[in-house]
Design a protein around this motif. Structure first.
Motif, mmCIF file in Angstrom:
data_model
loop_
_atom_site.group_PDB
_atom_site.id
_atom_site.type_symbol
_atom_site.label_atom_id
_atom_site.label_comp_id
_atom_site.label_asym_id
_atom_site.label_seq_id
_atom_site.Cartn_x
_atom_site.Cartn_y
_atom_site.Cartn_z
ATOM 1 N N GLU A 59 0.808 -1.226 0.000
ATOM 2 C CA GLU A 59 0.000 0.000 0.000
ATOM 3 C C GLU A 59 0.841 1.275 0.000
ATOM 4 O O GLU A 59 0.616 2.154 -0.843
ATOM 5 C CB GLU A 59 -0.998 0.001 1.156
ATOM 6 N N THR A 63 0.700 3.675 -3.325
ATOM 7 C CA THR A 63 0.029 4.964 -3.151
ATOM 8 C C THR A 63 0.999 6.122 -2.978
ATOM 9 O O THR A 63 0.588 7.272 -3.114
ATOM 10 C CB THR A 63 -0.915 4.927 -1.932
ATOM 11 N N ARG A 65 2.154 7.417 -0.381
ATOM 12 C CA ARG A 65 1.742 8.329 0.689
ATOM 13 C C ARG A 65 2.974 8.769 1.479
ATOM 14 O O ARG A 65 3.859 7.958 1.752
ATOM 15 C CB ARG A 65 0.757 7.633 1.627
#
Length: 173
Positions: A59, A63, A65
């Motif tokens: 993840e 992503t 992030r």
């Protein structure tokens, strides 16, 4: 993000150590007449924990992030606290600690360490829940945290029911 992947590698290595401890403890308890319960849910538990680590890797990578310090450092502190609680449980249960549900009939429940607090019946599962929610949040993998938390809650419903039933079995089981 490299330090986060190192953290995940440490957690994965810890799981391997736990499996070694569990294997040794399984042999010990089975050698004393231990009876295994709940074999059907065990593969799901393994898959869930592998999925947690995979989600923690994938993840944040997919992503991109950013690390959010207030969330990341708080989550890291919770991961550390969950590790302390987990190993306190392992040490307190000694040879009875396991990743499987194996009960030696006639053995009284352990009442030391975190197991001496009657309101905290399953402290190891508290550690698992906290770690499973916090570890992904260290680097913003909130979808993984949500997915693990939901799946873990469902699995723990089955697991705790199985464990409680196994512990109530008569001494002659």
């Amino acid at each position: 993000m490299t330090w986060y992947f190192l953290l995940l590698a440490v957690i994965a290595a810890e799981r391997v150590v736990e499996l070694g401890v569990a294997r040794r403890n399984s042999a010990w308890t089975l050698g004393r007449g231990g009876v295994e319960h709940g074999r059907d849910h065990y593969p799901w538990m393994v898959a869930l924990h592998i999925g947690l680590l995979a989600g923690c890797v994938l993840e944040p990578a997919v992503t991109a992030r950013p690390f959010v310090p207030v969330v990341g450092w708080t989550a890291l502190a919770l991961v550390a606290a969950s590790q302390v609680l987990r190993w306190w449980c392992v040490r307190s249960l000694g040879p009875y600690w396991n990743t499987r549900v194996i009960v030696v009939p006639g053995t009284p429940p352990v009442r030391r360490g975190p197991y001496r607090f009657p309101r905290l019946r399953h402290p190891n599962y508290v550690a698992v829940a906290v770690e499973g929610a916090a570890l992904p949040l260290v680097h913003g993998a909130w979808l993984t945290a949500l997915a693990f938390t939901g799946a873990n809650a469902a699995l723990m419903t089955v697991r705790i029911r199985c464990e409680d039933t196994a512990l109530r079995q008569p001494a002659t089981a």
